[in-house]
Design an enzyme around this catalytic site. Structure first.
Site, short mmCIF file in Angstrom:
data_model
loop_
_atom_site.label_atom_id
_atom_site.label_comp_id
_atom_site.label_asym_id
_atom_site.label_seq_id
_atom_site.Cartn_x
_atom_site.Cartn_y
_atom_site.Cartn_z
N HIS A 83 0.86 -1.19 0.00
CA HIS A 83 0.00 0.00 0.00
C HIS A 83 0.90 1.24 0.00
CE1 HIS A 83 -3.09 -2.86 1.87
NE2 HIS A 83 -3.41 -2.65 0.61
N GLU A 86 1.78 3.67 3.05
CA GLU A 86 2.34 3.08 4.27
C GLU A 86 3.87 3.12 4.17
OE1 GLU A 86 0.31 -0.73 4.40
OE2 GLU A 86 -1.64 0.25 4.50
N HIS A 184 3.05 -3.71 6.57
CA HIS A 184 1.94 -2.76 6.44
C HIS A 184 1.99 -1.73 7.56
CE1 HIS A 184 -0.48 -4.79 3.29
NE2 HIS A 184 0.01 -5.91 3.80
N GLU A 241 2.30 -5.20 10.89
CA GLU A 241 1.73 -3.84 10.90
C GLU A 241 2.60 -2.94 11.77
OE1 GLU A 241 -1.12 -2.29 9.71
OE2 GLU A 241 -2.02 -3.93 8.60
#
Ligand code: ZN
Length: 265
Positions: A83, A86, A184, A241
């Site tokens: 993404h 990010e 992420h 994450e």
């Protein structure tokens, strides 16, 4: 206090709250933009480093880089920048590469790094690619669906309609990773899938302080994780994450945790 005066005071307090809040929002926005610019600059430098190869091109023709480290028996594929908004996910993979360049003896398995799978999104600061597709909803798994609610989750016309998705699928087919780690933001947690022993997530959590979680809280049809989960090789997958997009994680700790993961299988 008269009624008018009281209203005036309430109005002033509300105005102050509004100003403080919008300042905080724009501060967060500019911090996020600054980190995106940093990630773009670091990623651009890979062009001039002959150790990196081009493994694919994005929708808008931006290069997707790849690099191998180590020659151990198992392979761990690490993908950042799925993404584009990010940015720490890109920087973290480049930082890991720098550490492995300096200290190749740190790993006993092979690591294959793709710092930014979605260079279009990184260049324009969007989650989606240059075609407006969420790469992490475009993978070939039985969960893929043409339906979506939010525009930034557009899964594309069909699975692997996007060159970025194809690049990742090809990397899995070529390198046969025992484990895929996808980087992420913003949740600040480590999500091992069902194929991944909890011990490895526990080690990573201990190093970084990021908690372990098993539920991201929403469905992710056609995600990279759903693709690896259904793969005949029973590929382990960790969704990593890194925390808020307007903040940068402790990259040294993240690097240490990734090295633990590379050495695990
Ligand atoms: Zn993401």
């Amino acid at each position: 206090m008269t009624k008018i005066k009281r209203f005036k005071n309430i109005f002033l307090v509300l105005l102050l709250i509004f100003i403080l809040n919008s300042n905080a929002t724009s501060g967060s926005h500019s911090r996020h933009n600054r980190i995106i610019k940093k990630a773009i600059a670091l990623h651009k430098k890979l062009e001039n480093n002959h150790h990196w190869s081009i493994t694919g091109a994005s929708n808008l023709g931006n290069e997707i880089f790849i690099r191998e480290f180590g020659q151990g028996p198992k392979t761990v594929l690490i993908i950042g920048g799925i993404h584009g908004d990010e940015p720490a996910s890109v920087i973290a993979v480049i930082k890991l590469a720098k550490q492995l360049e300096k200290n190749p003896g740190l790993i006993k398995n092979r690591a294959v790094l793709i710092p930014c799978l979605n260079p279009d999104g990184l260049s324009i600061g969007t989650r989606t690619n240059g075609n407006g597709i969420d790469i992490n909803r475009n993978f070939p798994s039985s969960t893929w669906s043409s339906e979506y609610i939010k525009d930034h989750n557009n899964p594309g016309q069909e699975p692997v309609s996007e060159p970025e998705t194809l690049t990742a699928v090809e990397a899995v087919n070529i390198y046969h990773p025992a484990m895929v780690i996808q980087m992420h933001q913003p949740f600040g947690a480590i999500y091992p899938d069902n194929n991944t022993p909890i011990e490895i997530a526990e080690k990573m959590s201990l190093i970084t302080g990021f908690p372990i979680s098993h539920d991201i809280g929403y469905t992710t049809p056609g995600s990279l994780g759903s693709f690896t989960a259904q793969h005949k090789n029973k590929i382990m997958c960790i969704t990593y994450e890194l925390g808020r997009v307007d903040r940068e994680p402790d990259y040294d700790a993240v690097t240490g945790s990734l090295i633990e993961a590379i050495n695990f299988p």
